[in-house]
Design a protein around this motif. Structure first.
Motif, PDB file in Angstrom:
ATOM      1  N   VAL A   1     -35.019  -2.911  52.261  1.00  0.00           N
ATOM      2  CA  VAL A   1     -33.713  -2.899  52.090  1.00  0.00           C
ATOM      3  C   VAL A   1     -32.779  -3.833  52.704  1.00  0.00           C
ATOM      4  O   VAL A   1     -31.869  -4.364  52.203  1.00  0.00           O
ATOM      5  CB  VAL A   1     -33.138  -1.277  52.719  1.00  0.00           C
ATOM      6  CG1 VAL A   1     -31.650  -1.115  52.559  1.00  0.00           C
ATOM      7  CG2 VAL A   1     -33.931  -0.178  51.741  1.00  0.00           C
TER       8      VAL A   1
ATOM      9  N   TYR B   1     -32.933   6.042  45.623  1.00  0.00           N
ATOM     10  CA  TYR B   1     -31.746   5.319  45.841  1.00  0.00           C
ATOM     11  C   TYR B   1     -31.688   3.962  46.242  1.00  0.00           C
ATOM     12  O   TYR B   1     -30.991   3.079  45.886  1.00  0.00           O
ATOM     13  CB  TYR B   1     -30.803   6.205  46.537  1.00  0.00           C
ATOM     14  CG  TYR B   1     -29.822   7.318  46.078  1.00  0.00           C
ATOM     15  CD1 TYR B   1     -29.075   6.836  45.408  1.00  0.00           C
ATOM     16  CD2 TYR B   1     -30.544   8.555  45.846  1.00  0.00           C
ATOM     17  CE1 TYR B   1     -28.049   7.956  44.587  1.00  0.00           C
ATOM     18  CE2 TYR B   1     -29.675   9.462  45.151  1.00  0.00           C
ATOM     19  CZ  TYR B   1     -28.665   9.426  44.669  1.00  0.00           C
ATOM     20  OH  TYR B   1     -27.947  10.132  43.864  1.00  0.00           O
ATOM     21  N   ASP B   2     -32.614   3.701  46.886  1.00  0.00           N
ATOM     22  CA  ASP B   2     -33.108   2.378  47.243  1.00  0.00           C
ATOM     23  C   ASP B   2     -33.099   1.261  46.203  1.00  0.00           C
ATOM     24  O   ASP B   2     -32.578   0.170  45.960  1.00  0.00           O
ATOM     25  CB  ASP B   2     -34.343   2.126  48.351  1.00  0.00           C
ATOM     26  CG  ASP B   2     -33.785   2.647  49.778  1.00  0.00           C
ATOM     27  OD1 ASP B   2     -32.759   2.786  49.894  1.00  0.00           O
ATOM     28  OD2 ASP B   2     -34.617   3.153  50.605  1.00  0.00           O
TER      29      ASP B   2
ATOM     30  N   GLN C   1     -32.026  10.153  37.943  1.00  0.00           N
ATOM     31  CA  GLN C   1     -31.652  10.642  39.224  1.00  0.00           C
ATOM     32  C   GLN C   1     -30.563  11.620  39.046  1.00  0.00           C
ATOM     33  O   GLN C   1     -30.569  12.691  39.739  1.00  0.00           O
ATOM     34  CB  GLN C   1     -31.153   9.507  40.210  1.00  0.00           C
ATOM     35  CG  GLN C   1     -30.790   9.922  41.257  1.00  0.00           C
ATOM     36  CD  GLN C   1     -31.988   9.776  42.263  1.00  0.00           C
ATOM     37  OE1 GLN C   1     -32.984   9.160  41.863  1.00  0.00           O
ATOM     38  NE2 GLN C   1     -32.045  10.732  43.466  1.00  0.00           N
ATOM     39  N   TYR C   2     -29.596  11.410  38.019  1.00  0.00           N
ATOM     40  CA  TYR C   2     -28.526  12.201  37.687  1.00  0.00           C
ATOM     41  C   TYR C   2     -29.117  13.710  37.336  1.00  0.00           C
ATOM     42  O   TYR C   2     -28.638  14.672  37.551  1.00  0.00           O
ATOM     43  CB  TYR C   2     -27.573  11.700  36.834  1.00  0.00           C
ATOM     44  CG  TYR C   2     -26.368  12.442  36.458  1.00  0.00           C
ATOM     45  CD1 TYR C   2     -25.211  12.344  37.349  1.00  0.00           C
ATOM     46  CD2 TYR C   2     -26.266  13.150  35.398  1.00  0.00           C
ATOM     47  CE1 TYR C   2     -24.222  13.238  37.236  1.00  0.00           C
ATOM     48  CE2 TYR C   2     -25.073  14.063  35.060  1.00  0.00           C
ATOM     49  CZ  TYR C   2     -24.141  13.945  36.085  1.00  0.00           C
ATOM     50  OH  TYR C   2     -22.857  14.444  35.649  1.00  0.00           O
TER      51      TYR C   2
ATOM     52  N   LYS D   1     -30.436   5.646  37.018  1.00  0.00           N
ATOM     53  CA  LYS D   1     -29.383   6.425  37.156  1.00  0.00           C
ATOM     54  C   LYS D   1     -29.329   7.667  36.351  1.00  0.00           C
ATOM     55  O   LYS D   1     -29.146   8.897  36.856  1.00  0.00           O
ATOM     56  CB  LYS D   1     -27.975   5.787  36.941  1.00  0.00           C
ATOM     57  CG  LYS D   1     -27.738   4.616  38.107  1.00  0.00           C
ATOM     58  CD  LYS D   1     -26.521   3.969  37.710  1.00  0.00           C
ATOM     59  CE  LYS D   1     -26.022   3.081  38.758  1.00  0.00           C
ATOM     60  NZ  LYS D   1     -24.815   2.320  38.806  1.00  0.00           N
TER      61      LYS D   1
ATOM     62  N   ILE E   1     -32.221   1.947  42.870  1.00  0.00           N
ATOM     63  CA  ILE E   1     -31.016   1.874  42.092  1.00  0.00           C
ATOM     64  C   ILE E   1     -29.961   1.042  43.085  1.00  0.00           C
ATOM     65  O   ILE E   1     -29.484   0.133  42.477  1.00  0.00           O
ATOM     66  CB  ILE E   1     -30.194   3.421  42.211  1.00  0.00           C
ATOM     67  CG1 ILE E   1     -31.041   4.284  41.364  1.00  0.00           C
ATOM     68  CG2 ILE E   1     -29.009   3.128  41.679  1.00  0.00           C
ATOM     69  CD1 ILE E   1     -30.515   5.769  41.412  1.00  0.00           C
ATOM     70  N   ASN E   2     -29.643   0.997  44.309  1.00  0.00           N
ATOM     71  CA  ASN E   2     -28.772   0.227  45.065  1.00  0.00           C
ATOM     72  C   ASN E   2     -29.387  -1.091  45.025  1.00  0.00           C
ATOM     73  O   ASN E   2     -28.602  -2.293  44.886  1.00  0.00           O
ATOM     74  CB  ASN E   2     -28.786   0.674  46.285  1.00  0.00           C
ATOM     75  CG  ASN E   2     -28.168   2.009  46.394  1.00  0.00           C
ATOM     76  OD1 ASN E   2     -27.339   2.210  45.592  1.00  0.00           O
ATOM     77  ND2 ASN E   2     -28.353   2.730  47.383  1.00  0.00           N
TER      78      ASN E   2
ATOM     79  N   ASP F   1     -28.531  -2.692  41.471  1.00  0.00           N
ATOM     80  CA  ASP F   1     -27.246  -2.449  41.242  1.00  0.00           C
ATOM     81  C   ASP F   1     -26.628  -3.722  42.041  1.00  0.00           C
ATOM     82  O   ASP F   1     -25.642  -4.398  41.596  1.00  0.00           O
ATOM     83  CB  ASP F   1     -26.506  -1.034  41.628  1.00  0.00           C
ATOM     84  CG  ASP F   1     -25.740  -0.777  40.773  1.00  0.00           C
ATOM     85  OD1 ASP F   1     -25.349  -1.477  39.557  1.00  0.00           O
ATOM     86  OD2 ASP F   1     -25.207   0.411  40.655  1.00  0.00           O
TER      87      ASP F   1
END
Lengths: 208, 631
Positions: free
Chosen positions: A44, A81-82, A122-123, A119, A84-85, A88
């Protein structure tokens, strides 16, 4: 006049050289940090540092393309999330360095697809949305991701150039046209220039 | 000799340029910067008074293929500060015809705390300064070299143009009236055409009608008709802070002029230090001797940008730290400019004495040494205005957005969090799945959807928000906000507060989803670590940066408390008072420190120490400092 132009060109060259120097130092600095984090398996932190390398964009810089390659690899290895981030961040960094041209377009289209997929999944997972609603949910994220918030580059360019144009025309009218006696030729050119650039400016603002 | 002079000038200005570029912010900075970048890039409209000229200047720089959007807007400040310094050089040359005095005055201004500070961030004050400096130059040329109608027209145009940047520029109308009065007979017949050119300059404001209606570009306050235009242009939304109200305040509470003078003295001392005061007085004497009209014109200009401006914005007995930061550090740039001009003229008086000396060494070496002396200030600027090292606003906003669930609602408050989020989300297109709304009042849940647009895209994603059912969306931990809800907050009747990553998570009072939230939060530690590192590494005396770090360190400590500690080495009770405008609450929790989280403890303390608000340059003069002393 020639001397003034020479000074202006010299100033622009010096200005750009200083910018490149600063950006290069930032690129080098964060690239080293990112490599260090990557070596120690701090993925990260590594992608966050590679992102900063991209933000110090210099066209054609090998450190930028290397950072993008490494970042894409790190993103692929991350989860949840890592991941996705990370994707992104990569996408955002490319958009942040966009000028009238968008660099790394090919990468962007690839990343966009991945982001939409991640996304959506995840959503759906977090909000317990049934699998059969995948397409519907995916459409929401696709619309958001593909929405372009930027104005037209062509009209934006025309707008700012014509703003300078009508400023220059007014200055020309005042300094060269309204002399004693009045220089009619310059005055006509100045007034015409003003109307043309002003019209272009208004059109640009309207269309951009 | 002339060549030497040119080379000296070129090298000095190249050095100025290098320093400002090098120490400029490479990413978004605190305050309005985020909003300006978004508005400029999308050709939208910023907060009142709209700033159409600055936004378009920013857009020009967005065409260069270097750096990122934020850095390119910072370059606008760099360019116009260098141009302003160049005008200052010419102004002193006009008055004193001595390059060393001119360079001295430029170096003095160049290293001053606020001028440097405003030159390396994304803000419109240097563009404003450039326009003002041009009008000053025109005024002095007319006085010294004789009346020229063309220069009168040009000044009219510049005054008109300045209305489209910041109203401070309009202050030059008063001193320029004196220039016209000095040439009353000659200027009278040219005033109508001067007004026409003024109107031509004012036309830049048409931009607000064409780009401010909310359908194109990012708009903070919509302009759709003449009334809304006037409301934005005159900053009516700010009530007591509107342009008309501020102008009216000059004539009320006359006794407050005392505080205005006192505060001006503080600002001048903090920027130039006391040794320059005699120089400025010498300069005034020199200018008076040289030309009384120039003296009146410059003193009037100084008067407008010091006393009058301070009376309008900065004339209270106690001023809070926020106002010191926003006011003292920004508004008074023109005053600093004119003061540096006085000092340059004062230096000439001293050098003139030396030039008459028979000793060559005195004639040659001393002027150079005196001229370069203010450069010692660079060492200080490298540690208090080195924005090249400041990644805090970018990093913090990134961490906050990164930690939010997909398709969540983020309620921002205050310029820093709101504008930085706008930048990253709208211009940077980061985590576009988050609907970010901003609140104007920390106590009221009435929100603007400015970074949740166009609404048709977000309606299906956060339908609960659009349907007015916040409890539903909050149940899943999908509502986060900047305001830490204390028991006295109206929203606390429905929501309870959970610590998130640098922000709060609003959960319905009857929900128990703490376990998931805590587990998720720990996974975001690397993001928080990077932000805390940035808080430790920045070399800026930027009050907003310090504030962001100071508050966030408490959230960071709370993150530390979530770690399971096998063997407790120490236990700390952490308390922190959080204030958002008039709303104050307290964070309070215990942390067990062990080997698992001891790195966080060290960082928490270090960040707090490094970002202690008391270090801020203007803190000793603030209301907060006075309260502390009385306590």
């Amino acid at each position: 006049m020639k001397r003034v132009i020479r000074y202006i060109i010299l100033s622009i060259v010096v200005f750009l050289l200083f910018i490149i120097f600063k950006l290069y130092l930032i690129e080098r600095d964060f690239f080293e940090k990112a490599s260090e984090y990557e070596k120690n398996k701090h993925s990260v932190e590594a992608f966050l540092m590679y992102e900063r390398v991209i933000l110090a964009y210099i066209p054609g810089s090998p450190l930028i393309s290397e950072s993008l390659d490494r970042m894409e690899k790190i993103c692929g290895d991350l989860k949840d999330y890592d991941r996705i981030n990370c994707f992104d961040s990569m996408r955002s960094a490319i958009y942040q360095v966009r000028f009238f041209y968008l660099p790394y377009k090919d990468r962007l289209s690839r990343i966009d697809e991945e982001i939409i997929r991640l996304k959506t999944n995840q959503y759906m997972k977090e909000n317990s949305i049934p699998v059969q609603n995948y397409n519907e949910t995916e459409k929401i994220f696709r619309n958001i991701t593909e929405y372009n918030p930027y104005p037209s580059d062509f009209w934006s360019f025309l707008t700012v150039v014509s703003l300078f144009g009508w400023f220059a025309s007014v200055t020309l009218i005042v300094l060269r046209g309204l002399t004693e006696p009045v220089n009619k030729r310059v005055l006509v050119i100045g007034v015409m220039g003003f109307f043309i650039f002003f019209t272009l400016w208004i059109s640009g603002l309207y269309m951009a | 000799m002339q060549n030497n002079s040119k080379i000296t000038g070129l090298v000095t200005f190249a050095f100025f340029l290098f320093c400002y570029i090098y120490f400029s912010s490479p990413v978004v900075n605190t305050g309005d910067a985020g909003e300006f970048i978004v508005s400029s890039y999308t050709l939208g409209l910023a907060h009142p008074s709209g700033y159409p000229l600055y936004l378009q200047m920013g857009k020009i720089l967005q065409m260069i293929p270097f750096g990122n959007m934020a850095f390119r807007l910072v370059l606008v400040s760099v360019i116009f500060s260098i141009l302003s310094l160049y005008i200052l050089f010419n102004l002193v040359m006009l008055l004193a015809e001595d390059r060393w005095s001119a360079l001295f005055s430029c170096i003095l201004l160049f290293v001053s705390y606020s001028f440097w500070g405003q030159s390396v961030i994304a803000k419109f004050y240097t563009l404003n300064m450039f326009i003002i400096s041009l009008i000053l130059l025109i005024g002095i040329i007319i006085i010294i070299k004789g009346f020229d109608k063309r220069l009168v027209y040009l000044s009219g145009f510049l005054i008109g143009v300045s209305s489209s940047n910041h109203h401070l520029g309009l202050g030059m109308v008063i001193p320029f009236l004196f220039v016209l009065i000095f040439n009353f007979k000659k200027s009278l017949k040219h005033i109508p055409l001067m007004i026409v050119f003024g109107i031509l300059g004012f036309l830049v404001n048409i931009y607000m009608f064409l780009r401010g209606n909310g359908t194109k570009g990012f708009v903070m306050t919509v302009v759709y008709d003449l009334n809304s235009f006037l409301s934005v242009f005159l900053r009516k939304n700010y009530a007591e802070g509107s342009s008309t109200a501020l102008t009216g305040s000059i004539f009320t509470n006359i006794s407050n002029f005392y505080y205005a003078v006192k505060n001006i003295g503080i600002i001048l001392d903090e920027n130039f230090s006391f040794y320059t005061f005699p120089l400025a007085i010498f300069g005034l004497i020199y200018i008076f001797q040289k030309s009384k009209k120039t003296f009146i014109f410059l003193v009037m200009s100084f008067f407008v940008y010091s006393l009058i401006l301070a009376k309008m914005t900065f004339a209270a007995e106690v001023i809070n730290i926020n106002t010191w930061y926003l006011g003292a550090h920004q508004y008074f740039i023109p005053m600093l400019f004119i003061y540096a001009l006085f000092c340059g003229a004062g230096m000439f008086m001293i050098l003139n004495f030396l030039y008459r000396s028979k000793f060559n060494i005195l004639k040659r070496a001393v002027p150079v040494l005196l001229c370069l002396f203010p450069l010692v200030g660079i060492m200080e600027r490298m540690t208090d205005q080195n924005f090249n090292s400041n990644f805090v606003p970018y990093s913090m906003t990134k961490s906050i957005l990164s930690s939010q669930p997909v398709g969540s609602l983020y309620v921002t408050f205050g310029d820093n969090h709101t504008f930085q989020t706008w930048y990253l989300k709208v211009a940077g297109r980061y985590r576009e799945d988050i609907c970010s709304v901003d609140s104007l009042n920390p106590q009221i849940a009435s929100w603007n959807l400015r970074a949740c647009r166009p609404s048709f895209l977000y309606k299906p994603l956060v339908s609960e928000l659009f349907n007015g059912d916040l409890l539903e969306i909050a149940k899943k931990g999908r509502v986060q906000g900047v305001i830490f809800l204390g028991d006295n907050h109206p929203m606390s009747k429905v929501f309870r507060n959970e610590y998130g990553l640098f922000v709060s998570i609003y959960l319905p009072r009857n929900t128990k989803s703490d376990v998931i939230i805590k587990k998720n939060l720990i996974s975001f530690k690397p993001y928080a670590d990077i932000t805390m590192n940035d808080c430790l590494l920045h070399l800026t005396d930027d009050y907003f940066t310090m504030l962001l770090c100071n508050v966030s360190s408490t959230y960071y400590a709370h993150l530390g408390s979530l770690f399971q500690v096998k063997q407790s080495l120490a236990e700390t009770l952490i308390t922190k008072k959080i204030t958002h405008e008039d709303y104050t609450t307290e964070m309070k929790f215990k942390v067990n420190w062990g080997v698992e989280n001891e790195d966080m403890l060290l960082k928490y303390h270090a960040v707090n120490k490094k970002n202690d608000i008391k270090i801020f340059r203007y803190f000793p003069y603030s209301k907060e400092a006075k309260h502390e002393t009385s306590d």
